[in-house]
Enzyme design. Structure first.
Site, mmCIF file in Angstrom:
data_model
loop_
_atom_site.group_PDB
_atom_site.id
_atom_site.type_symbol
_atom_site.label_atom_id
_atom_site.label_comp_id
_atom_site.label_asym_id
_atom_site.label_seq_id
_atom_site.Cartn_x
_atom_site.Cartn_y
_atom_site.Cartn_z
ATOM 1 N N HIS A 69 0.853 -1.182 0.000
ATOM 2 C CA HIS A 69 0.000 0.000 0.000
ATOM 3 C C HIS A 69 0.893 1.236 0.000
ATOM 4 O O HIS A 69 1.688 1.429 0.925
ATOM 5 C CB HIS A 69 -0.891 0.025 1.239
ATOM 6 C CG HIS A 69 -1.751 -1.184 1.405
ATOM 7 N ND1 HIS A 69 -2.323 -1.522 2.613
ATOM 8 C CD2 HIS A 69 -2.136 -2.150 0.526
ATOM 9 C CE1 HIS A 69 -3.030 -2.632 2.469
ATOM 10 N NE2 HIS A 69 -2.926 -3.037 1.211
ATOM 11 N N TYR A 132 2.273 2.450 13.557
ATOM 12 C CA TYR A 132 2.755 3.513 12.678
ATOM 13 C C TYR A 132 2.079 4.850 12.965
ATOM 14 O O TYR A 132 0.894 4.922 13.284
ATOM 15 C CB TYR A 132 2.626 3.138 11.205
ATOM 16 C CG TYR A 132 1.329 2.520 10.750
ATOM 17 C CD1 TYR A 132 0.429 3.231 9.969
ATOM 18 C CD2 TYR A 132 1.014 1.193 11.060
ATOM 19 C CE1 TYR A 132 -0.747 2.654 9.512
ATOM 20 C CE2 TYR A 132 -0.160 0.605 10.615
ATOM 21 C CZ TYR A 132 -1.035 1.345 9.837
ATOM 22 O OH TYR A 132 -2.207 0.778 9.402
#
Length: 469
Positions: A69, A132
């Site tokens: 992604h 993240y």
């Protein structure tokens, strides 16, 4: 207890993709690590990317594989528990497209992933948590801007430790296109406001070779109207160049002009600065020698503003507002010459008629040609120069307005003796704004950044020769 490794950073074959080795402090209770530190990691090359959201991907089974992604934002990724095999592919348009990097990561490593770089990972342990930080908020609209690559793409040829046939993957990830079918993620754009003014026209020429710059005149984006700020799709932009300004120095001394000057030169800049903070934009703003009172022989970037008139006061306020944006360039200019009405054009027209003007000879400075301000802006942005304030005028000898007028007459083939020197007091008219006597700008910092402005006399000759007879 083992001594933890030192915090370090490492570059990779993918531009902007950085690996960090994190000290992990462990004992019989478990371990502790400082996962992200803006100051210390910034010193090691981590961009000040301004994270706004923290996400965690928990993976129950070894062999769980996710990606590729490429998202329209930057990410800082680390492992909270377990181990992963991470892989990244550059899916940005440009010469690096398709570059691959992979490595194994545990809680002692982290990675910064720039916008447009495809991110994928495979868990090597059960109960692996992958965390993240991102610098934009997730939304359905943002997800529509993702770029994907198939995990099994033969061109990338990632050596997954666990064969994909044995891995756990989503049906969606298995349907992503191969490299040949990927539409590269386009770079973020630059917005230029005030695109029809002297500087705006010069910026159109300087950025003419790029298709990533959008130019807006007042009809397209009125900096004094909040509706334009609300309607703009800021996610598309990395940089805003503010070339919009109120420049009627004498009119600013009137009640109507005072309000307009403050609205454009201060209020609108404040709105732009807030927008730059909210959307992590680089703000480029152009200032003026009028923020000084002209008592110093030469003005450095660190001199405190001391404006004499309303125009200068409004510009000084705009500078203070622009400096609030963490990523800002303030370019301070003097005696600007470009397309449209200006002093040089006026003198050239008078020379053409053989007129004998009286011109002030006790105000000192250097001309700044708009094309060189525009070139300096592109240079600062293109080289990633340190943010802050830069003086930008043309180089060469310091002159008075009368000296420049004589040069124009000479270049027009007209007797420069027709120009009569006059003092500021003799020239003053009711309602005129006070002018700084000395507008000489120190050019040391812009030169140290790699941009050396041409001499004013060279540019003046080119400019006058380009005017119609």
């Amino acid at each position: 207890m083992a001594t933890p490794k030192k915090l370090t950073s490492r570059s990779t074959p993918i531009g902007g993709l950085l690996l960090f080795d994190l000290p992990v402090h462990a004992d019989e209770r478990g371990w502790f690590k400082e996962n992200w530190n803006r100051r210390t990691m910034g010193a090691l090359g981590l961009p000040d990317f301004g994270p706004v959201q923290n996400n965690i991907s928990f993976n129950a089974r070894r062999g769980t594989t996710r990606g590729f992604h490429a998202e329209p934002w930057d990410k800082y990724i680390s492992v909270a528990s377990g181990r992963i095999f991470g892989a990244w592919v550059d899916l940005r348009s440009g010469p690096g497209f398709g570059t691959v990097f992979f490595t194994e990561m545990s809680p002692g490593e982290a990675v910064f992933v720039p916008r447009g770089v495809g991110n994928a990972f495979q868990t090597l342990d059960d109960n692996t948590a992958y965390t993240y930080l991102v610098n934009d908020h997730w939304s359905a609209e943002a997800q529509a801007e993702y770029t994907f690559l198939n995990l099994a793409d033969a061109t990338a040829a990632v050596p997954w430790p666990i064969p994909l046939a044995e891995a756990t993957m989503s049906a969606q990830d298995q349907q992503h296109p191969s490299m040949a079918g990927v539409a590269p993620m386009k770079p973020l754009r630059t917005m230029v406001l005030g695109a029809n003014g002297q500087l705006g026209s010069a910026l159109r020429k300087v950025f003419a070779d790029l298709d990533t710059v959008d130019f807006f005149d007042r009809a397209g984006f009125d900096v004094t109207d909040s509706r334009f700020f609300d309607q703009a799709d800021w996610r598309k932009y990395a940089t805003v160049i503010n070339a919009a300004a109120y420049t009627a120095v004498d009119a600013a001394e009137t009640p109507e002009g005072r309000a307009a000057a403050w609205q454009v030169n201060a209020g609108a800049v404040s709105h732009l600065a807030r927008t730059a903070v909210d959307h992590s934009l680089t703000l480029v703003h152009v200032s003026s020698d009028y923020v000084f009172d002209g008592t110093a022989e030469i003005h450095g970037e660190e001199e405190q503003p001391s404006p004499l008139g309303i125009y200068g006061q409004s510009k000084a306020a705009g500078d203070a507002a622009a400096a609030v944006a963490p990523k800002h360039y303030i370019l301070r200019s003097s005696w600007v010459v470009g397309d449209g009405k200006n002093f040089v054009r006026t003198m050239a027209a008078l020379a053409g008629r053989g007129a004998a003007p009286s011109v002030v000879d006790d105000q000192w400075g250097r001309l700044t040609f708009a094309e060189d301000i525009a070139a300096a802006i592109r240079h600062l942005l293109g080289t990633g120069a340190p943010y802050g304030t830069y003086n930008v005028s043309n180089d060469g000898p310091v002159q008075s307005w009368a000296d420049i007028a004589r040069d124009v007459y000479r270049l027009r083939g007209v007797d420069p003796g027709l120009v009569s020197p006059v003092s500021t007091e003799e020239y003053a008219k009711p309602g005129m704004s006070p002018r700084p006597r000395r507008s000489v700008l120190d050019l040391g910092r812009i030169k140290a950044a790699g941009f050396v402005p041409p001499e004013a006399q060279v540019r003046l000759k080119e400019y006058v020769q380009g005017l119609e007879p």
